[in-house]
Design a protein around this motif. Structure first.
Motif, PDB file in Angstrom:
ATOM      1  N   SER A  83      17.693  -8.503 -27.684  1.00 21.83           N
ATOM      2  CA  SER A  83      16.833  -8.633 -28.915  1.00 21.83           C
ATOM      3  C   SER A  83      17.364  -9.401 -30.056  1.00 21.83           C
ATOM      4  O   SER A  83      17.140  -9.960 -30.937  1.00 21.83           O
ATOM      5  CB  SER A  83      16.524  -7.367 -29.480  1.00 21.83           C
ATOM      6  OG  SER A  83      15.536  -6.783 -28.679  1.00 21.83           O
ATOM      7  N   HIS A  84      18.907  -8.875 -30.044  1.00 25.79           N
ATOM      8  CA  HIS A  84      19.619  -9.783 -31.249  1.00 25.79           C
ATOM      9  C   HIS A  84      20.372 -10.974 -30.610  1.00 25.79           C
ATOM     10  O   HIS A  84      20.798 -11.845 -31.663  1.00 25.79           O
ATOM     11  CB  HIS A  84      20.679  -8.593 -31.540  1.00 25.79           C
ATOM     12  CG  HIS A  84      20.294  -7.509 -32.188  1.00 25.79           C
ATOM     13  ND1 HIS A  84      19.654  -7.651 -33.415  1.00 25.79           N
ATOM     14  CD2 HIS A  84      20.044  -6.403 -31.794  1.00 25.79           C
ATOM     15  CE1 HIS A  84      19.308  -6.515 -33.756  1.00 25.79           C
ATOM     16  NE2 HIS A  84      19.380  -5.523 -32.957  1.00 25.79           N
ATOM     17  N   SER A  85      20.567 -11.042 -29.439  1.00 25.36           N
ATOM     18  CA  SER A  85      21.199 -12.596 -28.988  1.00 25.36           C
ATOM     19  C   SER A  85      20.738 -12.900 -27.577  1.00 25.36           C
ATOM     20  O   SER A  85      21.331 -12.369 -26.548  1.00 25.36           O
ATOM     21  CB  SER A  85      22.880 -12.069 -28.614  1.00 25.36           C
ATOM     22  OG  SER A  85      23.646 -13.019 -28.283  1.00 25.36           O
TER      23      SER A  85
ATOM     24  N   SER B 127      22.726 -14.270 -24.579  1.00 25.99           N
ATOM     25  CA  SER B 127      23.654 -13.494 -23.872  1.00 25.99           C
ATOM     26  C   SER B 127      23.797 -13.472 -22.380  1.00 25.99           C
ATOM     27  O   SER B 127      24.653 -13.332 -21.762  1.00 25.99           O
ATOM     28  CB  SER B 127      23.657 -12.140 -24.505  1.00 25.99           C
ATOM     29  OG  SER B 127      24.089 -12.188 -25.958  1.00 25.99           O
TER      30      SER B 127
ATOM     31  N   ARG C 147      10.727  -9.689 -28.196  1.00 24.13           N
ATOM     32  CA  ARG C 147      10.781 -10.090 -29.716  1.00 24.13           C
ATOM     33  C   ARG C 147       9.771  -9.263 -30.478  1.00 24.13           C
ATOM     34  O   ARG C 147      10.033  -8.784 -31.262  1.00 24.13           O
ATOM     35  CB  ARG C 147      10.255 -11.458 -29.616  1.00 24.13           C
ATOM     36  CG  ARG C 147      11.710 -12.371 -29.023  1.00 24.13           C
ATOM     37  CD  ARG C 147      11.562 -13.764 -29.318  1.00 24.13           C
ATOM     38  NE  ARG C 147      12.601 -14.585 -28.871  1.00 24.13           N
ATOM     39  CZ  ARG C 147      12.434 -15.725 -28.186  1.00 24.13           C
ATOM     40  NH1 ARG C 147      11.363 -16.206 -27.899  1.00 24.13           N
ATOM     41  NH2 ARG C 147      13.691 -16.326 -27.613  1.00 24.13           N
TER      42      ARG C 147
ATOM     43  N   GLU D 256      18.498  -3.909 -26.382  1.00 21.42           N
ATOM     44  CA  GLU D 256      19.126  -4.262 -27.650  1.00 21.42           C
ATOM     45  C   GLU D 256      19.751  -5.617 -27.953  1.00 21.42           C
ATOM     46  O   GLU D 256      19.736  -6.140 -28.950  1.00 21.42           O
ATOM     47  CB  GLU D 256      19.764  -3.009 -28.114  1.00 21.42           C
ATOM     48  CG  GLU D 256      20.443  -2.991 -29.538  1.00 21.42           C
ATOM     49  CD  GLU D 256      19.267  -2.865 -30.527  1.00 21.42           C
ATOM     50  OE1 GLU D 256      19.605  -3.156 -31.527  1.00 21.42           O
ATOM     51  OE2 GLU D 256      18.293  -2.220 -30.240  1.00 21.42           O
ATOM     52  N   VAL D 257      20.783  -5.650 -26.934  1.00 18.77           N
ATOM     53  CA  VAL D 257      21.427  -6.937 -26.904  1.00 18.77           C
ATOM     54  C   VAL D 257      20.624  -8.110 -26.932  1.00 18.77           C
ATOM     55  O   VAL D 257      21.037  -9.116 -27.549  1.00 18.77           O
ATOM     56  CB  VAL D 257      22.554  -6.872 -25.715  1.00 18.77           C
ATOM     57  CG1 VAL D 257      23.240  -8.176 -25.649  1.00 18.77           C
ATOM     58  CG2 VAL D 257      23.685  -5.866 -25.948  1.00 18.77           C
TER      59      VAL D 257
ATOM     60  N   ALA E 119      11.081  -2.753 -36.302  1.00 19.10           N
ATOM     61  CA  ALA E 119      11.552  -2.927 -37.587  1.00 19.10           C
ATOM     62  C   ALA E 119      10.485  -2.868 -38.491  1.00 19.10           C
ATOM     63  O   ALA E 119      10.706  -2.074 -39.730  1.00 19.10           O
ATOM     64  CB  ALA E 119      12.066  -4.538 -37.944  1.00 19.10           C
TER      65      ALA E 119
ATOM     66  N   SER F  32      11.127  -5.704 -30.936  1.00 19.79           N
ATOM     67  CA  SER F  32      11.991  -5.697 -31.920  1.00 19.79           C
ATOM     68  C   SER F  32      11.304  -5.627 -33.285  1.00 19.79           C
ATOM     69  O   SER F  32      11.674  -4.996 -34.407  1.00 19.79           O
ATOM     70  CB  SER F  32      12.946  -6.741 -31.809  1.00 19.79           C
ATOM     71  OG  SER F  32      13.579  -6.659 -30.620  1.00 19.79           O
TER      72      SER F  32
ATOM     73  N   SER G  25       7.260 -11.514 -35.297  1.00 17.65           N
ATOM     74  CA  SER G  25       7.967 -12.158 -34.848  1.00 17.65           C
ATOM     75  C   SER G  25       8.588 -13.510 -35.150  1.00 17.65           C
ATOM     76  O   SER G  25       9.807 -13.857 -35.094  1.00 17.65           O
ATOM     77  CB  SER G  25       7.555 -12.610 -33.214  1.00 17.65           C
ATOM     78  OG  SER G  25       7.109 -11.414 -32.657  1.00 17.65           O
TER      79      SER G  25
END
Length: 173
Positions: free
Chosen positions: A149-151, A154, A95, A146-147, A102, A98, A15
């Motif tokens: 996780s990246h932002s 938002s 986090r 997903e959103v 990966a 994700s 993380s």
């Protein structure tokens, strides 16, 4: 040293620093054990990643089960509740999910997660009042995950609350 403490150390590294930081030496150092102590529980990096993947699957399954009352549409509601618990809980567990995803990029390491995903998104339980709505709700929850996780910025708490209420409404007969 318990397995969960070693998995916690690995998750923290993933993380905070990404997949490149996940080495057996780094995990042992983070957990405060010798490398031999780590190897006793996880004889390879692959075994460690498999342990991480297995734990997040078990945790999500337990959350879904805790929210599923067996009534019409309850599986989709439970899926939404579990997802939002992970997305908005104090630990912000998305986090680590994700990061673990990966780390499990190798098809063999990702296989259990892929199997769980197929199970979670498979056919709704018999008696579901609207199987298509249930699929849409689960897919929307995945997309939100997903959103975020990246932002993460938002969606604020108000928007997340409104979205959760709407998704839950779609699961009711």
């Amino acid at each position: 040293m318990k397995k969960n403490a070693l998995l916690d150390a690995a998750e923290a590294l993933l993380s905070e620093q990404g997949t490149q930081a996940l080495t057996l030496t780094a995990v042992a150092d983070r957990a405060g054990v010798s490398k031999g102590g780590l190897l006793y529980h996880f004889p390879s990096k692959e075994a460690l990643v498999k342990g991480l993947v297995a734990r997040v699957i078990e945790e999500f399954d337990a959350l879904v089960a805790a929210h599923d009352d067996g009534g019409p549409g309850s599986y989709a509601r439970a899926y939404v509740e579990a997802t939002f618990e992970i997305l908005t809980g104090e630990a912000r567990a998305y986090r680590r999910w994700s990061a673990i995803t990966a780390a499990a990029a190798d098809p063999e390491l990702a296989a259990p997660l892929n199997e769980a995903m197929a199970r979670w998104h498979g056919a709704p339980p018999p008696g579901d009042p609207d199987p298509v709505a249930a699929m849409i709700v689960r897919l929307a929850a995945e997309g939100l995950w997903e959103v975020i996780s990246h932002s993460p910025e938002s969606y604020d708490a108000e928007r997340l609350g409104a979205l959760k209420r709407r998704l839950l409404d779609l699961t009711r007969p």
